[in-house]
Design a protein around this motif. Structure first.
Motif, short mmCIF file in Angstrom:
data_model
loop_
_atom_site.label_atom_id
_atom_site.label_comp_id
_atom_site.label_asym_id
_atom_site.label_seq_id
_atom_site.Cartn_x
_atom_site.Cartn_y
_atom_site.Cartn_z
N UNK A 170 46.11 43.07 41.91
CA UNK A 170 44.80 42.85 41.31
C UNK A 170 43.82 43.25 42.39
N UNK A 171 42.97 44.22 42.11
CA UNK A 171 41.97 44.68 43.08
C UNK A 171 40.58 44.53 42.46
N UNK A 172 39.60 44.21 43.30
CA UNK A 172 38.25 43.96 42.83
C UNK A 172 37.26 44.16 43.97
N UNK A 173 35.97 44.20 43.67
CA UNK A 173 34.98 44.35 44.73
C UNK A 173 35.15 43.25 45.78
N UNK A 174 35.35 43.66 47.02
CA UNK A 174 35.49 42.71 48.12
C UNK A 174 36.92 42.35 48.48
N UNK A 175 37.92 42.81 47.70
CA UNK A 175 39.29 42.46 48.08
C UNK A 175 40.32 42.66 46.99
N UNK A 176 41.35 41.86 47.08
CA UNK A 176 42.44 41.95 46.13
C UNK A 176 43.58 41.06 46.55
N UNK A 177 44.63 41.06 45.73
CA UNK A 177 45.81 40.25 46.02
C UNK A 177 46.97 40.74 45.16
N UNK A 178 48.15 40.19 45.44
CA UNK A 178 49.30 40.48 44.59
C UNK A 178 48.98 40.03 43.16
N UNK A 179 49.49 40.78 42.20
CA UNK A 179 49.33 40.42 40.79
C UNK A 179 50.63 39.77 40.34
N UNK A 235 26.52 45.67 47.79
CA UNK A 235 27.67 45.63 46.90
C UNK A 235 28.94 45.70 47.73
N UNK A 236 29.85 44.77 47.51
CA UNK A 236 31.14 44.80 48.21
C UNK A 236 31.96 45.94 47.63
N UNK A 237 32.56 46.70 48.51
CA UNK A 237 33.39 47.81 48.05
C UNK A 237 34.78 47.33 47.64
N UNK A 238 35.35 48.01 46.70
CA UNK A 238 36.72 47.72 46.28
C UNK A 238 37.66 48.41 47.25
N UNK A 239 38.78 47.76 47.60
CA UNK A 239 39.70 48.35 48.59
C UNK A 239 40.39 49.60 48.06
N UNK A 240 40.56 50.58 48.92
CA UNK A 240 41.19 51.85 48.56
C UNK A 240 42.71 51.69 48.50
N UNK A 241 43.31 52.31 47.50
CA UNK A 241 44.77 52.35 47.41
C UNK A 241 45.23 53.53 48.26
N UNK A 280 31.11 52.59 42.97
CA UNK A 280 30.72 51.48 42.10
C UNK A 280 31.68 50.30 42.24
N UNK A 281 31.26 49.12 41.76
CA UNK A 281 32.11 47.94 41.83
C UNK A 281 33.21 47.98 40.76
N UNK A 282 34.36 48.44 41.15
CA UNK A 282 35.47 48.62 40.21
C UNK A 282 36.58 47.62 40.51
N UNK A 283 37.23 47.18 39.45
CA UNK A 283 38.40 46.32 39.58
C UNK A 283 39.57 47.02 38.93
N UNK A 284 40.77 46.56 39.23
CA UNK A 284 41.93 47.17 38.62
C UNK A 284 43.16 46.30 38.68
N UNK A 285 44.04 46.54 37.72
CA UNK A 285 45.36 45.92 37.68
C UNK A 285 46.38 47.04 37.75
N UNK A 286 47.29 46.94 38.73
CA UNK A 286 48.22 48.02 38.98
C UNK A 286 49.66 47.53 38.99
N UNK A 334 32.75 40.59 40.14
CA UNK A 334 31.67 41.54 39.93
C UNK A 334 32.06 42.94 39.50
N UNK A 335 33.29 43.13 39.04
CA UNK A 335 33.69 44.47 38.57
C UNK A 335 32.90 44.84 37.31
N UNK A 336 32.29 46.01 37.32
CA UNK A 336 31.57 46.51 36.15
C UNK A 336 32.37 47.60 35.44
#
Length: 125
Positions: free
Chosen positions: A31-40, A5-11, A115-121, A65-67
């Motif tokens: 926008x953050x997700x398992x394996x990476x992220x980018x500007x939202x 499982x790709x880890x989500x990047x730490x803030x 866990x494989x978490x995604x987020x919008x910040x 793959x965010x659950x």
């Protein structure tokens, strides 16, 4: 054999108008997700404070793959979440956390450890 499982990047830091995320350039909204992220970039989906986070905003998180998904409301809780977005996440069986940005970062970082978490910040209002 279990699939890795790709880890989500730490803030690493959040303050008004500024976020630092491990492995990414500093920015304001992410926008953050398992394996990476980018500007939202809100203009990609027409997101505004009201009606809020759009279904198209979370589709990328699901595709990676965010659950579990963490949605921040901004530092002053002015960013809403469109009900259609919550319905889409529920339809996919995704656990959702909605909170002010500082609390959302804490929730996300805790979940990202296991866990494989995604987020919008959103780091301003």
């Amino acid at each position: 054999m279990a699939e890795a499982v790709s880890h989500s990047p730490r803030i690493l830091h959040v303050s008004w108008g500024e976020m630092r995320v491990k492995g990414l350039a500093p920015g304001k909204d992410f926008k953050l997700y398992p394996g990476g992220g980018r500007d939202w970039d809100w203009s990609e989906t027409g997101t505004r404070h009201e009606p809020g986070i759009q279904p198209a905003d979370v589709e990328e998180l699901l595709a990676h793959g965010a659950t579990t998904v963490v949605l921040s409301r901004g530092m002053e809780l002015r960013l809403l979440t469109d009900q259609a977005t919550l319905a889409l996440l529920e339809q996919h069986g995704v656990v959702v956390h909605v909170a002010g940005t500082t609390e959302a970062v804490e929730i996300y970082n805790r979940l990202a450890e296991a866990e494989p978490v995604g987020g919008l910040f959103h780091s301003t209002c």
